[in-house]
Design an enzyme around this catalytic site. Structure first.
Site, PDB file in Angstrom:
ATOM      1  N   GLY A 188      34.286  28.079  37.463  1.00 32.13           N
ATOM      2  CA  GLY A 188      34.763  28.862  36.338  1.00 32.13           C
ATOM      3  C   GLY A 188      34.450  30.426  36.514  1.00 32.13           C
ATOM      4  CE  LYS A 206      33.274  44.629  35.050  1.00 32.99           C
ATOM      5  NZ  LYS A 206      32.762  43.445  35.587  1.00 32.99           N
TER       6      LYS A 206
END
Length: 438
Positions: A188, A206
């Site tokens: 995940g 970012k």
């Protein structure tokens, strides 16, 4: 005082985590904010009620996000649905309705932040986005407030946990990229389509935000150079270790006399540097200010509760500022809006770095001399060379070189000439190098 009424858009991983933390720490948060914070209206199309603590305390839950931003009772809208659209339309509508906004959406801020902040300034509301960069690490607040006295010289960050996990596993266990990526997806850490993570797009979103905060320039995602880690091989990780380096996928923003560098790419870092030892899914941002020197911010860069921590920190700040004159609030991009400057963002071709080069060369006399001659003709000085002995029956051998600093455009020319040699097999692997010394 009456609790502040909040509208929550999204009850996925971060939305559910935000509600959980607000419920668990309600008293502590109210003590810090000066009043309670209440989720009065939420919108979500797909969520797991069993996994979210405090869901019963939400006033209303529906599937219409625009109904939340149009709800006259709501004072703050928390946008946690992600992506560009309809997030942009929802945030702008909330601002137009006079509501403050908190978001964890780095893509939205990197792409549309200039428009969003201008609208918020005109309407006299605040947009909080601490959770948009590095999850629970308070790097936005550090740059906007804690380091406000400094002339920021550079920033280097591991700001994508998926890429860092992959490179760590490749180094520690000698595994190939594709093998580790499959495990990251199973755990995940990586999406079914991992492009944003492994090709550096997430990190570029970012870094765009960090660069604007550090240098007082408008958000310019389209000018950020982006290169991923999918071409890094187990050999490169091994050779880097033998030479005393580690490979990290870094976002680097640096101020230079000719402009601003904004670049995301694999980078060789001396193994003794603190940031070289940030492993697994963790994030870290190293900031060099002229007064404070180098400072390192480390922690969980993703996940439900770490990201919720940053979301709620913004909520607390907005609640504290509800009675503050809008002109006296902390500016969205750290500098006053009319003080942003047009310092150019440099092309990657104009940026100077050192390089790690790996190529496969024919094992015969004169080949190394010709390669060195090409580098010399392009003004590139070799710092170190490492050559493996050929295996039985092999005609080509791996050749690794470290260079001194040179402008990228010159290196591009040299690599093109080297790849054209009949004695060189395949493409030249190039990884940029940074010392990151204080």
């Amino acid at each position: 005082m009456e609790p502040v009424k909040v509208g929550l858009l999204g009850l996925g991983t971060v939305g559910g985590g935000t509600l959980t933390v607000l419920t668990r720490n309600a008293n502590e948060i109210a003590r810090r904010a000066g009043r309670g914070i209440e989720i009065a209206h939420a919108a979500a199309r797909d969520y797991n009620p069993a996994s979210i603590e405090g869901l019963e305390r939400v006033g209303r839950i529906g599937d219409d996000a625009f109904a939340v931003v149009d709800d006259p009772e709501i004072q703050i809208v928390v946008e946690l649905i992600g992506g560009y659209s309809p997030a942009r339309e929802l945030v702008l509508k909330a601002i137009a309705n006079g509501k403050h906004v908190v978001t964890a959406n780095k893509a939205l801020i990197a792409r549309h932040g200039n428009e969003i902040f201008a609208a918020a300034r005109e309407r006299g509301v605040t947009v909080g986005f601490e959770a948009a960069v590095a999850g629970g690490i308070p790097i936005i607040k550090a740059l906007r407030e804690g380091l406000a006295a400094n002339h920021i010289e550079w920033i280097a960050g591991i700001i994508n946990g998926t890429g860092n996990f992959i490179l760590t596993e490749m180094r520690d266990k000698g595994r190939d990229f594709a093998d580790v990526l499959a495990e990251a997806q199973a755990l995940g850490y990586a999406e079914a389509d991992p492009t944003f993570d492994v090709e550096g797009i997430d990190a570029a979103h970012k870094l765009t935000i960090l660069g604007s905060l550090a240098f007082g320039i408008p958000l310019q995602f389209e000018r950020c150079f982006t290169e991923g880690i999918s071409k890094i091989g187990a050999l490169d990780v091994t050779y880097a270790a033998e030479l005393g380096y580690r490979i990290k996928h870094l976002g680097i923003a640096r101020r230079s006399p000719s402009g601003i560098e904004l670049r995301v790419h694999p980078t060789l870092i001396p193994e003794r540097r603190l940031i070289a030892n940030v492993d697994g899914v963790m994030n870290a941002v190293l900031v060099k200010g002229d007064a404070v020197g180098p400072t390192l911010y480390y922690g969980a860069g993703a996940g439900a509760l770490p990201t919720a921590s940053a979301v709620i920190a913004d909520l607390v700040d907005v609640v504290r500022a509800l009675t503050t004159d809008p002109g006296n609030r902390v500016p969205h991009l750290a500098f006053q809006p009319d003080e942003l400057v047009d310092t150019p963002v440099l092309r990657m071709e104009d940026i100077e770095t050192s390089y790690y080069l790996r190529l496969s060369a024919l094992d015969q006399p004169g080949v190394m001399a010709r390669i060195a001659s090409i580098l010399g003709e392009e003004g590139i000085s070799i710092e170190a060379i490492k050559q493996k002995e050929p295996g039985e029956g092999e005609t080509h051998v791996p050749l690794v070189m470290l260079t001194h600093r040179v402008v990228e455009g010159r290196m591009n020319e040299a690599i093109a000439r080297i790849e054209a040699l009949e004695s060189v097999q395949g493409a030249v692997m190039r990884i940029r190098m940074e010392s990151l010394s204080g």
